[in-house]
Motif scaffolding. Sequence first.
Motif, PDB file in Angstrom:
ATOM      1  N   TRP A 156     -43.743 -33.649  53.608  1.00 46.52           N
ATOM      2  CA  TRP A 156     -44.038 -34.958  53.008  1.00 46.52           C
ATOM      3  C   TRP A 156     -45.524 -35.246  52.914  1.00 46.52           C
ATOM      4  CZ3 TRP A 156     -46.219 -38.582  56.451  1.00 46.52           C
ATOM      5  CH2 TRP A 156     -46.098 -38.279  57.805  1.00 46.52           C
ATOM      6  N   GLU A 184     -38.332 -36.717  53.049  1.00 48.79           N
ATOM      7  CA  GLU A 184     -39.064 -36.230  51.852  1.00 48.79           C
ATOM      8  C   GLU A 184     -39.343 -34.723  51.846  1.00 48.79           C
ATOM      9  OE1 GLU A 184     -41.055 -38.627  53.713  1.00 48.79           O
ATOM     10  OE2 GLU A 184     -40.190 -40.414  52.813  1.00 48.79           O
ATOM     11  N   GLN A 220     -37.067 -42.766  60.128  1.00 52.86           N
ATOM     12  CA  GLN A 220     -37.551 -44.152  60.238  1.00 52.86           C
ATOM     13  C   GLN A 220     -36.395 -45.145  60.181  1.00 52.86           C
ATOM     14  OE1 GLN A 220     -40.446 -44.408  61.312  1.00 52.86           O
ATOM     15  NE2 GLN A 220     -40.762 -42.210  60.999  1.00 52.86           N
TER      16      GLN A 220
HETATM   17  O1  LIG Z   1     -42.173 -37.153  61.649  1.00 55.14           O
HETATM   18  P1  LIG Z   1     -42.269 -38.609  61.696  1.00 55.14           P
HETATM   19  O2  LIG Z   1     -41.429 -39.191  62.777  1.00 55.14           O
HETATM   20  O3  LIG Z   1     -43.670 -39.133  61.716  1.00 55.14           O
HETATM   21  O4  LIG Z   1     -41.587 -39.180  60.351  1.00 55.14           O
HETATM   22  C1  LIG Z   1     -41.934 -38.669  59.129  1.00 55.14           C
HETATM   23  C2  LIG Z   1     -41.396 -39.540  58.048  1.00 55.14           C
HETATM   24  O5  LIG Z   1     -40.019 -39.522  57.965  1.00 55.14           O
HETATM   25  C3  LIG Z   1     -42.004 -39.186  56.730  1.00 55.14           C
HETATM   26  O6  LIG Z   1     -41.613 -40.088  55.749  1.00 55.14           O
END
Ligand SMILES: O=P(O)(O)OC[C@H](O)CO
Length: 504
Positions: A104, A85, A247
Motif C-alpha cells: 500500500w 490495499e 483498521q
Molecule cells: O500495517 P498497518 O497496521 O499499519 O495497516 C496498514 C493499513 O491497513 C494500510 O491501509
Amino acid sequence: MTSANYIMALDLGTTGNRAIIFDRDGNIAGQAYKELTQYYPQPGWVEHDPREIWQDIDWAIGAAIGNAEIQPGELAAIGLTVQRETCLLWDSDTGRPLQNAIVWQDRRTAPMCNQLRDMGKAEEIAQRTGLVLDAYFSATKLAWLLDRVKEETDPPVDFNRVLAGTVDSWVLWNLTGRQVHATDHSNASRTMLLNIETGDWDESLLALFNIPPHMMPIIRPSLGLFGHTDPGITGAEIPIMAIFGDQQAALYGHGCDRPGLLKCTYGTGAFLVSHTGDEIARSQNQLLTTIAWSEATDQGPPHIGYALEGSMFTAGSCIQWLRDGIRVITSAADTESLAEKVSDNGGLYFVPALSGLGAPHWDMSARGAFLGITSAAQREHMVRAVLEAIAYEVKEVVDAVNQDAGTPIKQLVVDGGACRNNFLMQFQADALGIPVERPTVLDVTAQGAAFAAGLAVGFWNDYRALVTNRPTDRVFEPGDGTAQAQANFAFWQKAVERAKHWAE
Ligand SMILES: O=P(O)(O)OC[C@H](O)CO
Ligand SMILES: Nc1ncnc2c1ncn2[C@@H]1O[C@H](COP(=O)(O)OP(=O)(O)O)[C@@H](O)[C@H]1O
C-alpha cells in the motif's frame, strides 16, 4: 454454544504477521509473531513476498497453538485481519505468485494516477468508490502487475488461471486448501474497484483499469463463514468466521459501531477511523469514505456500515527507518528514552512523507525531510522530531474530523504497536489538548477479529460486554508541554509545505 475453548485471530500487518489465541475471558492465551521482510527495489517502491506472508502465518498458527499449550481442535473459530490495499496476482493451478505483492505504501503508480486525473477521472472515481485518486489503493497496482505479467512470454501466462486479490484473499485461499477465492466488503472498499453504493465490483472501473472481472474474488460479508482451514495445516478443520481490513477490525475491537465513535491506530502507518453508521458520509476535508464492515441479513443484501478515515502513511515505519535505514537506534523502544533526554526538539522538524503524504494532503510526490538543522542538532533531537511528527500528522487529521463533524473530539482512543511509546502518547495529548486513552492490550486489531469470529459461532454472545470489559492501561492528560507542542505545530506545518511536490 461450542465446546471449544479458544478463538484465534490472524493479524497480517505490514511490519509483521501474528497469530493470537484468546480464551473465553478475552485474555491472550498464546501468540506467535514474525517480522516481515520489506523490499525497497527502487525509491518509492515497497514490496512483500507473498510466499513469505503465507509461510510466516502458517508457522505462526502452529507456534501460537504450541505457545498456548492447546490442541488445534480446541479452536472454535478464526478471525482474519490484514494490511489493506496491498495486492498480488497468483496462478490458481500452481499456487505461485506471479510477482511480489505491491504494498500500500508503494508510489510507483503515481504517474498512472496523474494521467487519470488529467483525463478528468478523479471526481468520478471519488463518487463511485469514496476514495481519493491515489497510488495508495489497489486498482493502479493491479493494473501495473497485469501489464508486467503480459510481458512474460517464456512461457506466456495463461490468464484463465490468474487470480487477483488483496492479502486477505491470498491467505484465505491458502488457509482453505486453495478452495475459496473471496474477500470482504471492508477490504474490497480499499481497492478503488468497489462501488460504495452497490457494495459490488464496479464494472466500469474494472474496465478502466483493464482488470478482467473473472480474476477478482467474490465479495462476502465481513462477519460470517468464509470456509474451513485445510486439515493439512493444523490437523483440524477450523471455521474462518470473520475477515476485516486491519483498521476496520480495530474499529470493531474498540466498540466503535455507531456514528461519532472513532479510534486511532499507530502501526506501520496511523489511521484515524470514525464510524458513520448506515450512511455514506462524504468528507469536506479530504477524508476517505470507506466500509467499516458488513453483515449478512436473513433476507436481501448484507447490511453495510460505513466510516470516514484519515490515512497517514508513515508512523511506526519512520521508527523502522531510524532503526534499519539510517540505523540511529537499535530497537523501536529506544526512541522513548532518547526523546526524553532532551527538553525540546532543538528547532528540528521532521516531515514523515517517506511514502508521500496521505490525509489530508494527498500528495504522492511529497518526500521526507528534516528542517531546522543547526550544528547544535543531536541524535536525540532527530528522534524526538520524528515522534513529534507522528503526533502532528494525527493532529492534522483530528482537525479535519472536527471540521467535518462540527463538534470537537473530546478524547482519543488509541491502539497499535507504536502507541507503546509513552513519550509519543504524552506528546499526542499535549498537541491535541485532549486526553489520549490507551488500552492494556494494544493488539485491538487482533481482538476485533477474534471478537467477531467468536460472536459468529456463539463462543461469546455480548459484543458490548466484550469491548467494554477491555481494561485501560493509561489515560494521558494534556500536561506541562501543551503550550509548546501547540505553538510548534505551525512550524511543523511550514516544514510540510516545504516537502510537498518534491518528487514531481
Ligand atoms: O500495517 P498497518 O497496521 O499499519 O495497516 C496498514 C493499513 O491497513 C494500510 O491501509
Ligand atoms: N516503543 C515503540 N515506540 C515507537 N514505535 C514502536 C514501538 N514499538 C513498536 N513500534 C512500531 O510499531 C510498529 C509495529 O506495530 P504494529 O501495530 O504491529 O504494526 P503493523 O500492524 O503495521 O504490522 C513498527 O513500525 C514499530 O516500529
